[in-house]
Scaffold this active site. Sequence first.
Site, mmCIF file in Angstrom:
data_model
loop_
_atom_site.group_PDB
_atom_site.id
_atom_site.type_symbol
_atom_site.label_atom_id
_atom_site.label_comp_id
_atom_site.label_asym_id
_atom_site.label_seq_id
_atom_site.Cartn_x
_atom_site.Cartn_y
_atom_site.Cartn_z
ATOM 1 N N GLY A 29 0.430 -0.933 0.132
ATOM 2 C CA GLY A 29 0.099 0.245 0.262
ATOM 3 C C GLY A 29 0.521 1.730 -0.478
ATOM 4 N N GLY A 30 1.835 1.567 0.126
ATOM 5 C CA GLY A 30 2.946 2.092 -0.660
ATOM 6 C C GLY A 30 2.314 3.424 -1.462
ATOM 7 N N LYS A 111 10.789 -2.522 -14.052
ATOM 8 C CA LYS A 111 12.277 -3.112 -13.689
ATOM 9 C C LYS A 111 12.803 -3.900 -14.648
ATOM 10 C CE LYS A 111 8.370 -3.841 -9.534
ATOM 11 N NZ LYS A 111 9.017 -2.464 -8.605
#
Length: 160
Positions: A29-30, A111
């Site tokens: 949840g960042g 990524k």
Amino acid sequence: AFIALLTPEEQKSTLRAGLQAVDLGASPGGWTWQLVSRGMRVSCIDNGPMAPQVHATGLIEHLRVDGFTWKPRKTVEWMVCDMIEQPARIAPLMAEWIIGNRCRRSIFNLKLPMKQRHAELERCIGLIDAKMKAVGIKYTLRIKHLYHDREEVTCYLARR
């Protein structure tokens, strides 16, 4: 990322209470926290659990569904994405969200592989560009390598 990738005017007009957002790959949840702390309502898309503090805001809906297939019912202001997936799968998905009017703007992480990072980034830029040009959409794409993670870049994509 908001400070590094958005102009002060963009921050003021698009990071405000009452707007709708989606977080693909939301757990724990960042990114969601960054959005709800600004008063936005967020659809959190992830099979993993959300942090209790994020649930406590009352501003989230957590859906345990596939981030590649789920779609919002109406256009949202923001879509953020931090799914752990190959960048060549993420880049076209981000373009599809803009092309399909699912969101007005997005911030996402790519990524990158240990070898050939630059080549993979160029490939992803090309994938986005090809999709946008195919439908005649002018867009803004900004990319930053933020200090905290050597293996990824953070991108901002929006329709112009």
